[in-house]
Enzyme design. Structure first.
Site, PDB file in Angstrom:
ATOM      1  CB  CYS A   1      41.865 -59.187  -7.484  1.00 20.56           C
ATOM      2  SG  CYS A   1      42.378 -60.217  -8.766  1.00 20.56           S
TER       3      CYS A   1
ATOM      4  CG  HIS B   1      40.387 -57.683 -11.663  1.00 13.94           C
ATOM      5  ND1 HIS B   1      41.403 -57.321 -10.468  1.00 13.94           N
ATOM      6  CD2 HIS B   1      39.295 -56.535 -11.202  1.00 13.94           C
ATOM      7  CE1 HIS B   1      40.854 -56.367  -9.529  1.00 13.94           C
ATOM      8  NE2 HIS B   1      39.643 -56.102 -10.225  1.00 13.94           N
TER       9      HIS B   1
END
Length: 772
Positions: A417, A687
């Site tokens: 990510c 994230h």
């Protein structure tokens, strides 16, 4: 329903600012057509006087907060109880359209007490005992069928009024969000060259034909009675051999694409039926390209995507069959079971059995023709795309069609990510670092993968498969720059620095100079980490303030205007944020941060020739900007007893500017140098996601998450998503005091992520990027 309507309906998509802050997003409102048309003639529709449902007086709302609705959609949404659920339902326009096309007699699944029950629609309409204008919510009255009889809540009555008749506890009234058609009505035209379950495109059906169609539990047989036109396409009225309860002679209305002519099925009878394979067992496929685990698309009127979970033969289903787990959680018919026997596992209504010949490889994964999860490639360099075009960034007017939606952006996989968000932010809608893609370098394979497999597909198709990013990660690992690039999570600034500095040898975009006594030092870098001393008084800072305080604390100035400025926010340790909220500065005024350049007096606006470092923290001045003065203003400011100890320094005037003894200064106003924000990377619980400013309007913002959803478990894949987030622009233009009072969890859409989780801010100078 009224046959005619003189109103235009809207749903409020974001919480309005004061004085209308009490209004909730998700409320339905309307305006009289006649009044709207009159305003439109006067070109006066930026703010609309709308009436909220249940109210009698007008409320003035900015039109950017309003999304138009048809009367039918407004009625359906009004039946949804909470405003939050209405907004969620609004994000699924296909479900709203399907509900609009349902009619009495349609077979549906209805959710009640956490269970999905099977029934038939007997009533569609309001549950009010009176008719009203504007309308009220429309509910679906469902009579439960088969084994679900008696599991409901009424006998077709509500508040002592009977809307339909059914056995006791076999009736349910529900909004459309708790209704799913048994047979999903497709919405896009069938391509003539594509195969599907329906073979009627080449051999049309006619009344009297014997046909087969497939439900969620069994295959059904019957005779065509009629073929009807429908807003979603043709529908077939079938007299079934048996209805859903096993009784003879039921009639069902089925979409044409769910029906197969039986004489065509007979052509497949030469294929031997082998039903001995158990759950999860794979058979021999007709194509080497599609196996268990392959990513495929199934082409009917609707283009469906999924992963093959099972291949083999089913009873009463001629030919080789594929069991699919679909991306769309409402498009399937089962959970991997057929006739009570389980063949694979998936969530409810995600499973679908289709003929293997109706599937083909998912064309969103360009160049990846085999399973996406089939292990490592022996020759990653051979997987570089042959795409040769140099594709420009996505234009503002093309973002909606090319980039918005699920399976858009860059697909995430295995802790990628940080890389996905960085690449999307830098290359999707900006060209400021495009010189990276064309510089001469010894690492041509890495550069080629970046250009041809990532940047070009992102800009051309709006999607990059995880395999393309994995190839880049493998090449970085292969070149021994980091042995864990294919597995571990990194920081985005670490990745960008590696690409810019060590791989593609980009000249550093940021040149800093620091003053230590009489010695001036110059240093170059690829990004700037903001450091703060603990004596600052900032509570809800802007990026402008943080950068200025960091430069002040470290005695730094910019040696020149950067083409690209990458800033990372201050943190105490790796995870602790120094500020609960940071306000993104959409424009970064760097005039006062330049070491060489004309400066403007903060009081009179004329050319300055003195700077006072001690005045930077003085509460008498504004919270932003270094403090520069002309001679007259400096003398006046430093005549105050609290500032007499200050030691202003003299500025060297740039060439072309002069100091006048008579007037005290050159009267020309110095130009301002500003950078514009084009992307923000955010992090929460390890994230990364990103926001990108893609156009000139305040609301031109998109939000990207490379792992927004997932299909399957360990052998599944992530679904990236790009969504429009105009609410971000609305918050950015709120007064600071009003923004400070916003409760993060109550902020609309994804705005909380931008203000509370901002980690990296990317700015550009479109003028300077022309020379770099």
């Amino acid at each position: 329903m009224a046959s005619a309507d003189n109103k235009i309906y809207f749903i409020i998509t974001a919480k309005p600012p004061s004085p209308n802050g009490y209004i909730k997003a998700g409320e339905i409102c309307f305006i009289d057509k006649q009044r709207f048309n009159a305003m439109q003639k006067n070109n006066d529709t930026d703010v609309l006087p709308v009436v909220r449902m249940g109210k009698v007086t007008d409320t003035l709302l900015d039109k950017v907060l309003l999304q138009p609705l048809s009367r039918r959609s407004a009625e359906l949404l009004m039946a949804v109880e909470s405003n939050e659920d209405r907004l969620l339902a609004l994000n699924d326009p296909e479900a709203l359209e399907k509900a609009s096309n349902l009619s009495a007699g349609c077979q549906v699944h209805v959710e009640y007490k956490g269970q999905w029950l099977t029934g038939v629609i007997r009533y569609i309409g309001s549950l009010k005992s009176y008719s009203s204008d504007p309308p009220t919510g429309v509910f679906f009255g469902v009579e439960l069928q088969g084994e679900d009889k008696g599991k409901g809540q009424n006998d077709g009555s509500f508040h002592y009024k009977t809307y339909f008749i059914c056995p006791k506890n076999s009736g349910i009234f529900a909004p459309f969000t708790r209704i799913k058609p048994v047979y999903h009505k497709p919405s896009a035209p069938l391509l003539p060259t594509q195969s599907s379950l329906s073979i009627t495109t080449t051999e049309p059906l006619k009344a009297g034909d014997r046909v087969t169609f497939f439900g969620d539990k069994n295959a059904h047989h019957g005779m065509v009675m009629d073929i009807k036109d429908h807003p979603d396409g043709k529908m077939v009225l079938i007299s079934t051999d048996k209805d859903e309860e096993g009784k003879r002679g039921g009639e069902m209305l089925i979409p044409l694409d769910c029906v197969i002519k039986e004489e065509l099925l007979n052509k497949d009878e030469a294929e031997k039926m082998d039903t001995s394979q158990g759950p999860g067992m794979g058979g021999v496929t007709d194509s080497d390209e599609i196996t268990v685990g392959s990513l495929v698309q199934f082409l009917g009127k609707t283009l469906l995507y999924g992963i093959v979970r099972w291949i083999g033969y089913l009873p009463d289903f001629p030919g080789m069959t594929a069991g699919l787990e679909l991306e769309d959680s409402s498009a399937g018919l089962n959970d991997g079971t057929y006739k009570g026997k389980r063949y694979f596992n998936c969530p409810p209504y995600c499973g679908l059995f289709v003929k293997l010949s109706s599937c083909r490889p998912d064309d969103r994964f360009s160049g990846v023709k085999k399973k996406l999860f089939n292990g490592n490639s022996d020759n990653d360099e051979a997987m570089v795309s042959e795409e040769q075009d140099n594709v420009p960034p996505i234009r503002t007017e093309d973002v909606s069609n090319r980039l918005i939606g699920k399976m858009k952006g860059i697909q995430g996989h295995c802790n990628s990510c940080y890389m996905d968000s960085a690449l999307f932010s830098v290359f999707s809608c900006s060209s400021v670092l495009d010189s990276l893609l064309f510089k001469t370098t010894e690492y041509e394979t890495i550069q080629s993968i970046l250009l041809k497999n990532i940047v070009n597909p992102l800009r051309k198709q709006g999607f990059v498969s995880e395999q393309s990013v994995m190839n880049l990660r493998k090449q970085l690992q292969k070149r021994e720059h980091c042995p864990t690039y294919t597995t571990d999570e990194k920081d985005p600034e670490e990745f960008l620095s590696l690409i810019m500095q060590e791989i593609l040898f980009l000249d550093p975009p940021l040149i800093l100079c620091s003053q230590s006594g009489s010695i001036q030092k110059v240093q170059s870098c690829y990004y700037y980490q903001i450091f703060m001393d603990y004596n600052h008084h900032l509570v809800l800072p802007t990026v402008q303030q943080l950068l200025e305080h960091s430069f002040y604390s470290n005695s730094l100035k910019l040696a020149e205007v950067p083409s690209c400025l990458i800033l990372t926010m201050p943190r105490s340790g790796k995870s602790f944020k120094m500020f609960p909220k940071i306000i993104p500065s959409t424009e970064l005024d760097i005039t006062g941060l330049l070491a060489d350049g004309p400066q403007q007096c903060v009081l009179c606006g004329q050319l300055a020739n003195q700077e006072c470092a001690e005045c930077f923290r003085d509460a008498a001045f504004s919270d932003t900007g270094f403090k520069y003065f002309c001679v007259k203003c400096s003398a006046q400011v430093h005549s105050h007893q609290q500032r007499r100890c200050h030691k202003p320094s003299t500025l060297i005037l740039p060439q072309g500017f002069s100091y006048s003894q008579s007037s005290g200064s050159d009267r020309r106003t110095p130009p301002r140098e500003k950078l514009e924000l084009f992307a923000v990377l955010c992090i929460e619980t390890s994230h990364y996601v990103s926001f990108v400013k893609y156009g000139p309007q305040d609301t031109d913002w998109i939000f990207f998450d490379s792992m927004a959803d997932r299909v399957g478990e360990s052998d599944g894949y992530n679904i990236p998503e790009v969504r429009a987030c105009p609410e971000v622009g609305q918050y950015l233009h709120m007064p600071l005091a009003q923004l400070a009072n916003q409760v993060p969890r109550e902020m609309e859409g994804v705005a909380k992520r931008l203000f509370c989780d901002g980690y990296m801010y990317l700015y550009q100078s479109k003028t300077m990027s022309l020379y770099r």
